[in-house]
Design a protein around this motif. Structure first.
Motif, PDB file in Angstrom:
ATOM      1  N   PHE A 161    -108.691 -80.491  46.219  1.00 39.29           N
ATOM      2  CA  PHE A 161    -109.623 -81.363  46.945  1.00 39.29           C
ATOM      3  C   PHE A 161    -110.809 -81.800  46.079  1.00 39.29           C
ATOM      4  O   PHE A 161    -111.305 -82.921  46.239  1.00 39.29           O
TER       5      PHE A 161
ATOM      6  N   ILE B 184    -105.845 -77.954  55.389  1.00 37.28           N
ATOM      7  CA  ILE B 184    -106.139 -76.703  54.708  1.00 37.28           C
ATOM      8  C   ILE B 184    -105.166 -75.587  55.079  1.00 37.28           C
ATOM      9  O   ILE B 184    -104.609 -74.921  54.211  1.00 37.28           O
TER      10      ILE B 184
ATOM     11  N   TYR C 166    -109.393 -82.654  54.711  1.00 35.04           N
ATOM     12  CA  TYR C 166    -109.418 -81.250  54.297  1.00 35.04           C
ATOM     13  C   TYR C 166    -109.115 -80.341  55.490  1.00 35.04           C
ATOM     14  O   TYR C 166    -108.232 -79.487  55.426  1.00 35.04           O
ATOM     15  N   ASN C 167    -109.826 -80.535  56.574  1.00 36.57           N
ATOM     16  CA  ASN C 167    -109.666 -79.669  57.745  1.00 36.57           C
ATOM     17  C   ASN C 167    -108.285 -79.772  58.372  1.00 36.57           C
ATOM     18  O   ASN C 167    -107.738 -78.782  58.842  1.00 36.57           O
TER      19      ASN C 167
ATOM     20  N   TYR D 261    -113.044 -87.556  54.290  1.00 34.43           N
ATOM     21  CA  TYR D 261    -112.621 -86.547  53.310  1.00 34.43           C
ATOM     22  C   TYR D 261    -112.592 -85.158  53.944  1.00 34.43           C
ATOM     23  O   TYR D 261    -111.611 -84.418  53.798  1.00 34.43           O
ATOM     24  N   THR D 262    -113.642 -84.797  54.683  1.00 37.98           N
ATOM     25  CA  THR D 262    -113.687 -83.470  55.301  1.00 37.98           C
ATOM     26  C   THR D 262    -112.641 -83.349  56.409  1.00 37.98           C
ATOM     27  O   THR D 262    -112.065 -82.277  56.597  1.00 37.98           O
TER      28      THR D 262
ATOM     29  N   HIS E   8    -108.701 -75.692  46.759  1.00 36.25           N
ATOM     30  CA  HIS E   8    -110.044 -76.230  46.494  1.00 36.25           C
ATOM     31  C   HIS E   8    -110.045 -77.097  45.236  1.00 36.25           C
ATOM     32  O   HIS E   8    -110.691 -78.152  45.214  1.00 36.25           O
TER      33      HIS E   8
END
Length: 194
Positions: free
Chosen positions: A55, A30, A26-27, A22-23, A52
Motif C-alpha cells: 500500500f 486488508i 486498504y480497509n 485510498y483508505t 503495508h
C-alpha cells in the motif's frame, strides 16, 4: 457497498490523490490480503509488512499506475510478488517447507453445518487438500475459496491459462483419489454407499 465504494471507482479516485478512497481500498482488502498471505507463510508480521509495503508503494506510485481490470486480482498478484521477494531475501533457497505450506482452510463461515455427515465431509476435504503440493493447494484456494477465474489465477500465479486448468485438474484428481482411498469399497467417480 455503495457505488462510490466499488473497487474500480475507488482505484480511480485514489490515483487522483483521494486519501479517503485510498483508505477505503486498504480497509476493504486488508483482511483478504492477510488471509492470502497466510497461504505462503505463517509469519504474520512478515505478511503485514508485505501488505503495508504494497500500500505504501501504491500511494507513492499512484500517478503512474494504470487501471487494472480487477483491483482484487492486481492486489493479490502484487502481494504475492512482494511476499516471495521477502521470503527469498530471508533465504536463498526459497522453499515452502511443510510448516509454511499452504494452510488451506475450507471456509464455511457463513453456513452452519447442521449434520455430522457434513462435518465429516468437511474434515475429509480439508485433509485431502492438505495433502496436495503447495501450488495445487494455492490454485484450489484461489479458484474455490476466492472465486478467481482461470485467467485471473494464471495472472496471479504467473502461469498460462492452460497451465491453470491442468494444475487444477491435477489437484481435483488427487482429491478424488484421496476420497476413493478413504472409501475402499468404491472407485473414483462412484457415489458413496448410503
Amino acid at each position: 457497498m455503495s457505488p462510490t465504494e466499488e473497487p474500480e471507482l475507488l482505484w480511480q479516485l485514489f490515483q487522483r490523490g483521494d486519501w479517503e478512497a485510498y483508505t477505503k481500498l486498504y480497509n476493504i482488502n486488508i483482511n483478504l490480503l492477510i488471509n492470502y498471505g497466510h497461504k505462503f507463510t505463517r509469519d504474520r508480521s512478515l505478511i503485514e509488512d508485505a501488505v503495508h509495503d504494497l500500500f505504501i508503494k501504491l500511494w507513492t506510485n499512484r500517478a503512474s499506475l494504470g487501471t487494472p481490470l480487477s483491483v482484487k486480482n492486481y492486489l493479490y498478484k502484487a502481494l504475492r510478488s512482494i511476499l516471495f521477494r521477502k521470503l527469498d531475501h530471508r533465504s536463498r533457497f526459497t522453499q515452502l517447507v511443510a510448516g509454511d505450506a499452504l494452510a488451506f482452510e475450507v471456509s464455511f463461515d457463513e453456513v452452519v453445518i447442521a449434520s455430522e455427515e457434513e462435518q465429516a465431509l468437511q474434515a475429509k476435504i480439508k485433509f485431502a487438500v492438505g495433502t496436495l503440493p503447495p501450488r495445487q493447494q494455492e490454485i484450489v484456494f484461489l479458484r474455490f475459496y476466492e472465486g478467481f477465474s482461470y485467467p485471473e489465477i494464471a495472472d496471479i500465479m504467473e502461469i498460462t491459462v492452460s497451465s491453470a486448468y491442468k494444475l487444477l485438474y491435477k489437484a481435483l484428481h488427487s482429491i478424488e483419489s484421496a476420497f476413493a482411498a478413504s472409501n475402499p469399497g468404491r472407485g473414483p467417480g462412484q457415489p458413496a454407499a448410503g
